[in-house]
Design a protein around this motif. Structure first.
Motif, PDB file in Angstrom:
ATOM      1  N   ARG A 148      -5.084  -7.846 -45.561  1.00  0.00           N
ATOM      2  CA  ARG A 148      -4.324  -6.685 -45.324  1.00  0.00           C
ATOM      3  C   ARG A 148      -5.084  -5.572 -45.767  1.00  0.00           C
ATOM      4  O   ARG A 148      -6.276  -5.544 -46.510  1.00  0.00           O
ATOM      5  N   SER A 206      -5.592   2.413 -44.961  1.00  0.00           N
ATOM      6  CA  SER A 206      -6.185   3.691 -44.418  1.00  0.00           C
ATOM      7  C   SER A 206      -5.016   4.889 -44.822  1.00  0.00           C
ATOM      8  O   SER A 206      -3.783   4.571 -44.570  1.00  0.00           O
ATOM      9  N   GLN A 213      -1.580   6.997 -40.386  1.00  0.00           N
ATOM     10  CA  GLN A 213      -1.284   6.072 -39.726  1.00  0.00           C
ATOM     11  C   GLN A 213      -1.951   5.613 -38.254  1.00  0.00           C
ATOM     12  O   GLN A 213      -1.896   4.491 -37.690  1.00  0.00           O
ATOM     13  N   VAL A 267      -4.593   3.464 -39.065  1.00  0.00           N
ATOM     14  CA  VAL A 267      -3.875   1.951 -39.278  1.00  0.00           C
ATOM     15  C   VAL A 267      -3.766   1.216 -37.756  1.00  0.00           C
ATOM     16  O   VAL A 267      -3.723   0.009 -37.897  1.00  0.00           O
ATOM     17  N   SER A 273      -5.461  -2.072 -36.697  1.00  0.00           N
ATOM     18  CA  SER A 273      -4.515  -3.241 -36.450  1.00  0.00           C
ATOM     19  C   SER A 273      -4.763  -3.810 -35.070  1.00  0.00           C
ATOM     20  O   SER A 273      -4.947  -5.011 -34.909  1.00  0.00           O
ATOM     21  N   GLY A 315      -1.605  -3.526 -41.569  1.00  0.00           N
ATOM     22  CA  GLY A 315      -2.233  -2.420 -42.400  1.00  0.00           C
ATOM     23  C   GLY A 315      -1.190  -1.302 -43.027  1.00  0.00           C
ATOM     24  O   GLY A 315       0.183  -1.710 -42.824  1.00  0.00           O
ATOM     25  N   THR A 316      -1.539  -0.500 -43.988  1.00  0.00           N
ATOM     26  CA  THR A 316      -0.515   0.286 -44.654  1.00  0.00           C
ATOM     27  C   THR A 316      -1.102   1.786 -44.874  1.00  0.00           C
ATOM     28  O   THR A 316      -2.456   1.750 -45.201  1.00  0.00           O
ATOM     29  N   THR A 317      -0.479   2.990 -45.011  1.00  0.00           N
ATOM     30  CA  THR A 317      -0.929   4.187 -45.501  1.00  0.00           C
ATOM     31  C   THR A 317      -0.520   4.230 -46.983  1.00  0.00           C
ATOM     32  O   THR A 317      -0.901   5.149 -47.680  1.00  0.00           O
TER      33      THR A 317
END
Length: 151
Positions: free
Chosen positions: A28, A31, A34, A37, A41, A48-50
């Motif tokens: 995972r 970044s 979004q 991400v 992705s 992914g995540t912020t």
């Protein structure tokens, strides 16, 4: 093993290595935006995540790669160690000897390891430049800037 990558500019190199490694079951990444991400992705097929705490706070993640802006490396690496993760940190790992001492102390206290990614020194281009500078063929080096596009 589960891995997290914090920062996906140069960190995309880490994504590819983790994704293809037979001992890594899940990767995972974090970044700041979004849009990034979504882009990463779509390219890598990874979640992914912020929010970096989604990775740092996840007890199932075993190792974290820190590829953020340099000034953040030491603090984030120490947070990851304190969350029970091993750390791979891009260079420079820290910006002062005091930060290095804090990282070493956190590693010793938590029993987790910090690996500082120095693979670039073995890259043929970098070795050639080192040899050229050492030879003095072009005089004393006053400044050198190198840019690498890995992803």
């Amino acid at each position: 093993m589960k891995a997290g990558v914090l920062g996906v500019n140069f960190g995309t190199v880490h994504l590819g290595v983790f994704k293809d490694h037979p001992l890594v079951d899940e990767v995972r990444f974090f970044s700041r935006t979004q849009a990034r991400v979504d882009e990463v992705s779509a390219t890598y097929g990874l979640a992914g995540t912020t929010d970096p705490d989604d990775i740092l706070g996840d007890p199932s993640i075993d190792v974290v790669s820190v590829a953020l802006p340099h000034a953040l490396h030491a603090d984030v690496a120490i947070r990851a160690l304190e969350q029970g993760k091993h750390v791979i940190c891009e260079v420079p790992a820290c910006l002062s000897l005091a930060e290095a001492a804090h990282m070493a102390e956190a590693s010793a206290r938590t029993g987790r390891r910090v690996f500082v990614n120095l693979f670039g020194r073995f890259d043929p281009v970098h070795r050639y430049l080192q040899e050229l500078v050492a030879s003095g063929e072009f005089g004393r080096l006053l400044s050198l800037q190198s840019v690498s596009r890995c992803a």
